[in-house]
Enzyme design. Structure first.
Site, PDB file in Angstrom:
ATOM      1  N   ARG A   1       9.698  -8.058   6.996  1.00  0.00           N
ATOM      2  CA  ARG A   1       8.726  -7.666   5.996  1.00  0.00           C
ATOM      3  C   ARG A   1       7.427  -7.347   6.719  1.00  0.00           C
ATOM      4  O   ARG A   1       6.881  -8.073   7.616  1.00  0.00           O
ATOM      5  CB  ARG A   1       8.433  -8.820   5.034  1.00  0.00           C
ATOM      6  CG  ARG A   1       7.684  -8.423   3.884  1.00  0.00           C
ATOM      7  CD  ARG A   1       6.082  -9.068   4.248  1.00  0.00           C
ATOM      8  NE  ARG A   1       5.202  -9.436   3.158  1.00  0.00           N
ATOM      9  CZ  ARG A   1       3.798  -9.359   3.190  1.00  0.00           C
ATOM     10  NH1 ARG A   1       3.070  -9.784   4.422  1.00  0.00           N
ATOM     11  NH2 ARG A   1       3.212  -9.486   2.074  1.00  0.00           N
TER      12      ARG A   1
ATOM     13  N   ASP B   1       3.457  -6.621   7.030  1.00  0.00           N
ATOM     14  CA  ASP B   1       2.380  -7.083   6.218  1.00  0.00           C
ATOM     15  C   ASP B   1       1.390  -5.957   6.276  1.00  0.00           C
ATOM     16  O   ASP B   1       1.276  -5.176   7.106  1.00  0.00           O
ATOM     17  CB  ASP B   1       1.567  -8.099   6.996  1.00  0.00           C
ATOM     18  CG  ASP B   1       0.409  -8.483   6.287  1.00  0.00           C
ATOM     19  OD1 ASP B   1       0.470  -9.106   5.239  1.00  0.00           O
ATOM     20  OD2 ASP B   1      -0.610  -8.368   6.787  1.00  0.00           O
TER      21      ASP B   1
ATOM     22  N   GLU C   1       4.787  -4.376   2.576  1.00  0.00           N
ATOM     23  CA  GLU C   1       3.890  -4.797   1.599  1.00  0.00           C
ATOM     24  C   GLU C   1       2.905  -3.784   1.438  1.00  0.00           C
ATOM     25  O   GLU C   1       2.180  -3.431   2.422  1.00  0.00           O
ATOM     26  CB  GLU C   1       3.298  -6.013   2.162  1.00  0.00           C
ATOM     27  CG  GLU C   1       2.287  -6.880   1.050  1.00  0.00           C
ATOM     28  CD  GLU C   1       1.245  -7.528   1.591  1.00  0.00           C
ATOM     29  OE1 GLU C   1       0.190  -8.207   0.596  1.00  0.00           O
ATOM     30  OE2 GLU C   1       0.796  -7.372   2.750  1.00  0.00           O
TER      31      GLU C   1
END
Length: 612
Positions: free
Chosen positions: A264, A266, A299
């Site tokens: 993931r 950021d 994200e």
């Protein structure tokens, strides 16, 4: 004579820092610096010279193996290795030579998880268990498997200063945070998860470095640039080959050496790059070249579908679903929640369009601009939806969870959960959500002295648009008690509303996996709309129409009790109740006897003989 190592060669791109050589009896130490004229390595107390190789490279092979402790000495100044694989004494101390091949994997043939199979469970190692270690977290993995999640997502592990923190101020990207455990403990965690059928993902921060313990500039200031700035300081210069390789090689290390299934990324909106190929494109290309089901998730609040369609990432954390759902339940309008109406109509639009903002004007004070683009080219799994995550809890003054907001009922929380887990989009849960955990998740850190005070005050300034930061007694991020308050209370799972919520999550995740209609991961089969006479007292309906059959969901947001059979909808509701968010699974209902109190939701299906 030592061969010159370049960052753009297959060999050189992984050779900065300490690398154990085949046989395990010698280690090659390599440094790149545009500042130093003389470089040494201090290993096991002995200081030895590194030989200049030209173009800023220094290198030596030393007869030491795994476990050796070392630091580099640049023109007489002792510095930690920013490429260290482990920093047992913290980010300011000596590194340890690691043998990444020493761990014996028990499940080497794990095939990975496709994104459409993923139900993510985000956890923070330090607060997931009382012990706060990887070993303790691994012991809880069978419970996550039994819950029905399929992928664990760990908050950042790259070494950061102090003994506790969220991990977004990492400075040594290649070294797992020592208080959680050793590198082999992390490998064992991943291995055990794979043995249970769980994928494992890691949250990585490639948009900035933390303010304490980042020694890259001491080696070369060209890692950073004034061309870009982020909310956290100087921008990373991805056009600099060494910075670029530091990032892309780091991603490959987590996936190759630790066997994570994906990352993931950021705050990708802050990964600004003016290179011919954007750093995100290169990351996607190199990660997918590893083969298998390695996945990259962004994200990113911008609602830019090209992150998937052009850059090659696999999915995006979608703010709009979380924000609109929260405003529907709470009525909040502070800060970025001011960009949402809190009406079922807007929520229905998100479900059919993927997200809400497709170019409309974002009218939040101080951020006014047109936001987003249509997401017609994305399928359902590429949208990661949640009703809670670390940010949306921790960015609140008290770190309070959704159900702790004044006026929010347990029925509303379970209704929102029913919607989240029945959709074909990829769901994400935050630790403890499955039992409606009472423990908060406030922001916490462990910076010392003046920096600690600056972090405390800076956080209050950053979220000043939320009134709670000026009117409430905000927990001090630096206090150990703030960290301790975030540790999950596993005992409460078996009690009252917590147990009831846990039973619902288990039932929902079982349906998501086994129901032939809900298991279809496509947006094309989904429609949504509203019911009710008044705009502000609407309920939400969702309908699935697939080759496998039909399903429907109704969520009562009207504030009044409703008889499901009497709802005015553009289609006839199926007569069989698959699940009632407040019902007893052992006592199934039919549509004509189903009553929905405010906040309650139900999933409906045709009579068994009518199913396709």
């Amino acid at each position: 004579m030592t061969t010159l190592l370049r960052p753009d060669t297959d060999e050189g791109r992984r050779r900065l820092g300490a690398h154990l050589l085949p046989g395990g009896q010698a280690t090659r130490f390599s440094v790149w610096s545009t500042r130093a004229r003389e470089v040494q390595v201090r290993v096991n107390g002995q200081t030895l010279p590194l030989q200049p190789q030209g173009d800023g490279y220094f290198e030596a092979t030393v007869p030491v193996g795994a476990g050796a402790r070392y630091a580099f000495v640049l023109d007489g100044l002792t510095l930690p290795d920013p490429y260290a694989r482990f920093l047992p004494g913290g980010v300011h101390g000596e590194a340890e030579v690691i043998d990444p091949g020493a761990y014996v994997w028990q499940y080497p043939d794990w095939p990975g998880r496709r994104l459409d199979e993923c139900v993510f469970y985000e956890l923070h190692v330090g607060t997931f268990t009382p012990e706060g270690t990887l070993k303790a977290a691994a012991e809880r993995l069978p419970e996550l498997r039994d819950l029905g999640v399929t992928a664990v997502e760990l908050m950042p592990l790259a070494a950061f200063p102090g003994q506790r923190g969220w991990g977004y101020d990492g400075v040594a990207l290649y070294a797992p945070f020592a208080p959680y455990g050793r590198p082999e403990d992390l490998m064992a965690f991943v291995d055990r998860a794979h043995g249970l059928g769980l994928g494992v993902f890691l949250d990585v921060v490639y948009n900035h470095f933390g303010p304490d313990g980042n020694y890259l500039s001491a080696y070369s200031p060209s890692y950073f640039t004034d061309r870009f700035h982020t909310a956290w300081g100087q921008g990373l210069d991805y056009a600099e080959p060494h910075m670029r390789r530091l990032i892309t090689d780091n991603a490959q290390m987590w996936l190759r050496d630790y066997r994570f299934d994906g990352l993931r990324l950021d705050a990708t909106a802050s990964m600004q790059d003016d290179s011919p190929e954007h750093i995100l494109c290169e990351l996607a290309r190199e990660v997918h070249a590893l083969g298998g089901h390695h996945l990259l998730l962004a994200e990113d609040h911008r609602n830019h579908p090209e992150l998937v369609t052009d850059y090659g990432l696999d999915g995006i954390w979608v703010d709009d679903f979380h924000h609109e759902t929260r405003v529907v339940i709470t009525g909040e309008q502070e800060g970025y929640y001011g960009g949402y109406r809190g009406h079922a109509e807007s929520l229905a639009r998100i479900l059919t369009r993927g997200w809400l903002y497709e170019g409309q004007f974002w009218h939040v004070t101080g951020e006014e601009h047109h936001r987003g683009k249509p997401a017609d080219g994305l399928e359902a799994p590429s949208f990661v939806y949640c009703i809670q995550n670390h940010d949306q809890i921790g960015n609140r003054a008290l770190g309070d969870r959704l159900q702790a907001f004044e006026g929010v009922t347990a029925a509303e929380f379970r209704g929102a959960s029913t919607l989240l887990l029945s959709l074909p989009m990829t769901p994400l849960l935050f630790q403890g959500q499955e039992w409606m955990a009472s423990t908060p998740f406030p922001f916490f850190s462990d910076h010392h002295g003046e920096l600690g005070q600056m972090v405390t005050e800076g956080r209050r300034r950053e979220f000043a648009y939320f009134s709670g930061f000026s009117t409430l007694d905000v927990p001090d991020p630096q206090a150990e008690a703030t960290f301790e308050s975030a540790k999950l209370n596993w005992a409460e799972r078996e009690q009252g509303e917590h147990a009831r919520t846990l039973a619902l999550y288990r039932a929902l995740l079982r349906l998501r996996r086994d129901d032939p209609v809900l298991a279809v991961r496509t947006r094309r089969a989904l429609s949504a709309g509203t019911f009710g006479a008044h705009t502000e007292t609407e309920g939400l309906w969702v309908r699935w129409q697939t080759d496998q059959g039909e399903r429907a969901l109704v969520w009562n947001l009207t504030g009044q009790p409703l008889r499901a059979a009497h709802l005015s909808l553009p289609f006839a509701l199926p007569p069989r109740v698959l699940l009632h968010s407040e019902g007893d699974p052992a006592q199934p209902l039919a549509l004509d006897t189903l009553s929905l109190a405010p906040g309650e939701a139900a999933l409906l299906a045709p009579a068994r003989q009518d199913q396709a």
